[in-house]
Motif scaffolding. Structure first.
Motif: not given
Length: 122
Positions: A34-48
């Motif tokens: 589910i976390a993967n399907w949620v769009p990641i905020a561009k300001t957020l570091d993908p690793q975090s």
DNA sequence: TCCTTGACTCAGA
DNA sequence: CTCTGAGCCAAGG
């Protein structure tokens, strides 16, 4: 900086709930997916996000509105991610069994069989 | 302001 | 299969 912009918790939760509401009865998904399907905020570091997204989804479940089928979300091992002695555990297990989901002797759900492939697959 | 705690996951032993 | 350690954000006391 890595985390210059704090994630909008409300918005994130709302997105998670929308996805969870899409899970068909009789199927389950996992926090990580589910976390993967949620769009990641561009300001957020993908690793975090990778390290914390799943837990945030958990947080979203802990605060979900009554119309969200939170019981259809389990951890990556196919197990209910709550202590067995808690109320929530028994409630979740019963709800899932009522939908036809089967737990083996160890309280594990076969994700190959009951796992939902995500919004794209529906 | 410091410290604790959390519905997680993955790799390695 | 089970157990450990690492990853490392945010809210609340």
């Amino acid at each position: 900086m890595k985390y210059s912009s704090p994630p909008d918790r409300q918005f994130f939760y709302a997105q998670v709930w929308d996805i969870v509401r899409m899970i068909p009865p009789g199927y389950v998904s996992t926090y990580g997916k589910i976390a993967n399907w949620v769009p990641i905020a561009k300001t957020l570091d993908p690793q975090s996000y990778r390290a914390w997204g799943a837990r945030w989804v958990g947080g979203a479940m802990a605060n979900c509105p009554s119309d969200v089928p939170w019981q259809r979300v389990v951890n990556s091992q196919g197990k209910i991610s709550l202590p067995e002695e808690t109320k929530g555990f028994s409630v979740q297990r019963k709800l899932l069994e009522d939908e036809g989901i089967v737990f083996n002797e160890r309280g594990v759900i076969d994700l190959k069989r009951f796992g939902w492939d995500g919004p794209a697959e529906s």
